[in-house]
Motif scaffolding. Structure first.
Motif, short mmCIF file in Angstrom:
data_model
loop_
_atom_site.label_atom_id
_atom_site.label_comp_id
_atom_site.label_asym_id
_atom_site.label_seq_id
_atom_site.Cartn_x
_atom_site.Cartn_y
_atom_site.Cartn_z
N TRP A 107 -27.21 -13.38 2.79
CA TRP A 107 -25.82 -13.47 3.26
C TRP A 107 -25.58 -12.43 4.37
CZ3 TRP A 107 -21.41 -10.31 3.35
CH2 TRP A 107 -20.20 -10.97 3.58
N PRO A 129 -28.92 -16.26 -13.63
CA PRO A 129 -29.29 -16.94 -12.37
C PRO A 129 -28.18 -17.87 -11.88
CG PRO A 129 -31.04 -17.14 -14.02
CD PRO A 129 -29.86 -16.58 -14.72
N LEU A 130 -28.12 -18.02 -10.57
CA LEU A 130 -27.04 -18.80 -9.96
C LEU A 130 -27.01 -20.25 -10.48
CD1 LEU A 130 -24.84 -18.19 -7.85
CD2 LEU A 130 -26.31 -19.22 -6.13
N ARG A 131 -28.19 -20.86 -10.66
CA ARG A 131 -28.22 -22.27 -11.13
C ARG A 131 -27.64 -22.37 -12.54
NH1 ARG A 131 -32.57 -22.68 -14.52
NH2 ARG A 131 -33.96 -20.90 -14.36
N LEU A 179 -29.71 -12.97 -2.63
CA LEU A 179 -28.44 -13.62 -2.25
C LEU A 179 -27.69 -12.72 -1.27
CD1 LEU A 179 -26.91 -15.04 -5.59
CD2 LEU A 179 -27.61 -16.36 -3.59
N PRO A 206 -22.36 -18.15 -1.66
CA PRO A 206 -23.43 -19.05 -2.14
C PRO A 206 -22.98 -19.85 -3.37
CG PRO A 206 -24.31 -16.87 -1.72
CD PRO A 206 -22.82 -16.75 -1.60
N ARG A 258 -27.16 -13.44 7.63
CA ARG A 258 -26.36 -14.51 8.29
C ARG A 258 -25.13 -13.91 8.97
NH1 ARG A 258 -27.39 -17.62 3.70
NH2 ARG A 258 -25.29 -17.24 2.90
N GLU A 291 -33.31 -12.37 -7.47
CA GLU A 291 -32.47 -13.46 -6.95
C GLU A 291 -31.13 -12.92 -6.48
OE1 GLU A 291 -30.06 -15.88 -9.35
OE2 GLU A 291 -30.66 -17.75 -8.44
#
Lengths: 141, 316
Positions: free
Chosen positions: B305, A119-121, B301, A19, B308, B297
């Protein structure tokens, strides 16, 4: 594509790096993923890398396993890179919180982000700022 | 007395005049004159008596006057004596008052002085007690500090030793795992090389390799479970990630167990990611069932994943 900045991500947790890779690709970067320390060093030899995102607790790989402790192989790799290249921006992205290990990051001139708590962002914004040299800001300030 | 004598004289003169106008004793006027004379005689006697009375009264009055003077003198003497007595009493009273005042002033002063003396002595002894107590407390505190410092130092050293031992144990497990992994990888290469030398067919070669991998993964699994049970968070994450590399049935059950125990944590996220590596489509319902548990979060993720990856496995 010429002119595209190239980011190398060395981490064996693909569920996390994929991701991240997608986000960076969307931001216009070329991203290479590797899962062992040995692969990371090989890629750095082979390719021109503009920024390295490095995990600490990853498999050093068959070639380096006897040489590196698997637990802190990312740190050993960063040390080895700094002997040759002091300018490459390195971001350590890890779950490691042990002070004995964390305090070794600073002399290497690497930035440290906690995996699972940032967080990823924010990680994407941080990487973007490190690679462009523009001060890191987020909508949170 | 005067008021009686004067009208009486007038009456006598009138009667004398009347009497001189009548010369005959048998005459009514002569009779009246006689009667008047006898009355005059009687009144003269009365007057003498009155005079004597008056003299007596005068003498009485003189006596009374003397007595009064005497009394006055006595009275004056008494008054003088009384005055002297009063003065003397007043003086005595004043003296008594003065003494009383002096006593009244002296008693509080004395009491104050006594209080001051007692207070001072009390203060001195209290101060002494305080100083002694302070000294004792300081000493005890110093002793305590020294002792607690030693205890703390010992505890810190013990804690560091324990941590070092724990790390050593973890490193030992880890080193053991890595050594085993290296040995098994070398063994796989040797087997592969030998099979090439012996010209073993491709299908048979795959069977042998698959069988060897199964055996080797069982060995690695034991190591990883040891790390998982003995490790801290980062070690658990490491073990969970590595469990996903094994191609046997046991790691799936072990990873599910980790997720159940850990809940929505970083360790679980790694375990979910490791499940995804299997690309086992039969895991999709299980992964869907985690939607309510995994809400962070980071965890999502891993979950997305893994879903998928398992869906890709279904397609294949």
């Amino acid at each position: 594509m010429p002119g595209k900045k190239r980011i190398l991500i060395a981490d064996d947790e693909l569920w996390y790096t994929e991701p991240l890779q997608d986000g960076l690709k969307d931001a216009g970067y070329e991203v290479i993923l590797v899962t062992t320390g040995a692969e990371c060093l090989r890629k750095l030899e082979e390719e021109k890398i503009d920024l390295l995102v490095l995990d600490v607790m990853m498999d050093p790989g068959y070639e380096l396993r006897k040489e590196f402790s698997s637990r802190i192989s990312g740190l050993e790799i960063a040390k080895r890179i700094r002997k040759k290249d002091v300018d490459l921006p390195i971001i350590i992205l890890s779950v490691v919180t042990e002070p004995d290990i964390v305090k070794q990051f600073r002399p290497l001139g690497v930035r440290y982000l906690r995996k699972g708590e940032t967080p990823l962002r924010k990680i994407l914004a941080f990487i973007n700022s490190a690679i462009t040299g523009i001060a890191y800001t987020t909508e949170d300030g | 007395m005067r008021f009686i004598v004067i009208p009486l004289s007038i009456v006598i003169v009138f009667l004398t005049v009347q009497n001189s106008s009548s010369e005959n004793p048998d005459h009514p006027q002569a009779q009246i004159s006689f009667s008047l004379q006898s009355q005059i005689e009687s009144q003269r006697k009365d007057l003498h008596l009155l005079k004597a009375d008056l003299a007596d009264q005068k003498a009485g009055l003189e006596f009374i006057k003397e007595r009064l003077e005497l009394l006055e003198q006595r009275n004056s003497q008494i008054l003088s004596m009384a005055s002297q007595t009063v003065n003397s009493s007043h003086n005595s009273f004043e003296k008594v008052l003065e003494i009383h005042r002096a006593i009244l002033f002296a008693i509080p002063t004395l009491l104050l002085f006594l209080f001051a003396v007692v207070g001072y002595l009390g203060y001195k002894s209290f101060k002494q007690v305080l100083l002694e107590a302070q000294g004792r407390f300081k000493q005890e505190f110093e002793d305590f500090k020294k002792e607690s410092g030693e205890v703390l130092r010992t505890a810190r050293v013990e804690h560091e030793v324990a941590q070092r031992d724990a790390r050593k144990t973890l490193y030992a497990f880890k080193t053991s795992y890595l050594n085993t992994l290296t040995t098994l990888e070398e063994a796989t290469r040797n087997i592969d090389q030998k099979m090439t030398e012996l010209n073993i067919g491709l299908e048979e070669k795959d069977q042998i390799k698959s069988s060897a991998k199964q055996s080797f993964d069982r060995i690695l699994y034991d190591h990883l479970v040891q790390i998982q049970n003995a490790g801290n968070e980062e070690m658990k994450i490491y073990a969970a990630t590595r469990l996903g590399d094994l191609k046997t049935e046991e790691p799936i059950a072990a990873l599910k167990s980790i997720i159940e125990i850990e809940g929505d944590t970083k360790v679980s996220a790694s375990a979910i990611g490791a499940l995804g590596k299997s690309k086992d489509s039969s895991l999709i319902p299980y992964l869907e069932s985690l939607n309510d548990t995994i809400r962070s979060e980071y965890g999502k993720l891993a979950l997305d994943w893994a879903k998928r990856q398992c869906a890709e496995g279904k397609v294949k």
